[in-house]
Write an enzyme that holds these catalytic residues in place. Structure first.
Site: not given
Length: 473
Positions: A248, A322
């Protein structure tokens, strides 16, 4: 050394009704004249001189002849207009002087939210430096279950405390310790599968995401209750998310201590359920990891085989939540509970669509969906239903694996993430997924800037209405 969890919050309680409690007189904005007519002339004139208008949350202290405060007015806002500010009456907590206060003329329909908001506004995070709580205390309004609200707020305080704690003091080890402390408080059982034991016990995705960190990944499994419907809560416990090798930018990494907000929320909800003694067989599953960068990190284009047997092509290591949830949901599903609720700070797409204050939820069960919507409305805990949109299933199906964890294009990101998770729940009829934010960007009544729970009260109401009642079963 900072204190271990759970922190004590003795301020988050009501006081006992007494003759010494000062009246906090509720004034609807569109009935200001009538309300002032009911006051002694001196108080009415004083309120007008102060410019009191009855705006939502506006307060006006009322003195006696010697200047001592003997009462206060608080504005309710327009009685017939939709509320634009949740918990508006909680503004009084920081403006009223020390003492015990009791609402007067508070409409019955507003009592629950007013009492809940007051306690939530009283919360302070004090792990690293003293934070003085407001000195104004509240008598619980008539007709409101004080013990129930105090249980709600105790759960919310735990959630906030966990999210607010920086990652240096809230890694997988510390999250496990918090879960163990909660279990010990209520006599719950807890088991933890850690490190390479995850591979031996068939949790390959949890292991893959967490293996790059020196803080070992783990699956936390808490169980409580011996009778009643079986309800499983699954919470994303990514204690810090660098994004992995698809790292990120700094601007996106700044709030990643909150990426375990799903885990914090299900622990807070578990605290409420156990505190209320609901007749449930409760299970809480938390995959706790740190998504770090090292030579051991999983890579873009790796293909991983999940506990369910479904293969997953990793097209972005920053879509790790996820992955860890997939193994935990597969485990939950194997037991075929009566319902599975999954909570995760999962996608930026949900924030773009609905903002930080309105989490989407997904379910195929119409009765459960209705109960969640009703709970959101009655419990001051907003949610918005989004669809498991079947035409988008092809977006999560890559060429070389069963599933893609990060479809290209960025369209419908919250929906495709929900569809991905649904692939791992095939045996349990009632499944709901919540894409929460877990953070209050700016202070608002009842919600100081920082970690915040979302959806827990609505889920509890839905459990009571659609599962404990047997409705739709």
């Amino acid at each position: 050394m900072p204190a271990a969890y759970p922190l004590d919050h003795p301020e988050l309680r009501f006081v006992t009704a007494s003759d010494a409690a000062l009246p906090l007189i509720v004034v609807p904005q569109d009935h200001l004249s009538e309300a002032l007519d009911d006051l002694p002339t001196a108080h009415a004139n004083w309120a007008l001189a102060q410019g009191f208008s009855g705006r939502a949350g506006e307060t006006c202290l009322l003195p006696d002849a010697e200047g001592h405060v003997v009462a206060a007015l608080i504005g309710l806002g327009p009685a017939k207009a939709p509320a634009r500010v949740r918990f508006a009456l909680a503004k009084a907590v920081s403006t009223l002087p020390e003492g015990d206060w009791q609402f007067h003329h508070l409409p019955e329909a507003a009592r629950f939210e007013a009492a809940l908001g007051w306690l939530l506004e009283t919360y302070r995070y004090s792990r690293y430096k003293p934070a003085e709580a407001p000195k104004a205390r509240l008598v619980c309004p008539e007709g409101v279950d004080a013990a129930r609200l105090e249980a709600f707020v105790a759960g919310e305080a735990l959630t906030r405390d966990l999210i607010n704690t920086p990652a240096n003091d809230m890694g997988p080890d510390e999250l496990e310790a918090a879960a163990r402390a909660l279990a010990a408080s209520f006599g719950a059982a807890i088991e933890v599968t850690e490190g390479d034991a995850l591979l031996a016990n068939n949790f390959p995705l949890i292991h893959a995401v967490g293996r790059a960190s020196p803080r070992a990944p783990r699956l936390i499994d808490l169980r409580w209750g011996e009778a009643g419907p079986r309800v499983t809560l699954v919470g994303k416990g990514v204690c810090f998310d660098t994004g992995g090798l698809d790292i990120k930018p700094a601007s996106s990494m700044g709030l990643m201590k909150k990426d375990m907000g799903g885990a914090a929320t299900v622990l807070g909800l578990a605290r409420i359920i156990m505190g209320l003694g609901l007749r449930l067989q409760l299970r809480v599953l938390i995959p706790a990891v740190e998504n770090a960068v090292s030579g051991a990190a999983f890579r873009p284009q790796d293909v991983l085989v999940s506990r369910k047997g479904l293969s997953v092509e990793v097209n972005n290591t920053d879509a790790e939540g996820r992955l860890v949830l997939a193994d935990a949901l597969a485990l939950a599903d194997e037991a075929r509970p009566d319902a599975i609720f999954c909570m995760a700070t999962l996608t930026g797409a949900a924030r773009v669509a609905l903002g930080p204050d309105l989490p989407p939820f997904y379910t195929d069960d119409e009765v459960l969906a209705g109960a969640l919507a009703a709970g959101a409305a009655t419990q001051a805990d907003p949610l918005w239903r989004m669809p498991f949109w079947a035409p988008y299933e092809t977006l999560i199906e890559p060429a070389i694996a069963d599933l893609d964890n990060a479809p290209l294009g960025g369209m419908a990101g919250s929906i495709t993430a929900a569809l991905f998770l649904r692939r791992f729940v095939t045996e349990t009829a009632r499944f709901a997924h919540f894409d929460i934010y877990g953070w209050q960007p700016a202070a608002a009544p009842g919600r100081p800037k920082g970690g915040v729970g979302q959806g827990a009260r609505a889920i509890l109401a839905a459990i009571e209405a659609a599962i404990l009642s047997g409705e739709g079963a």
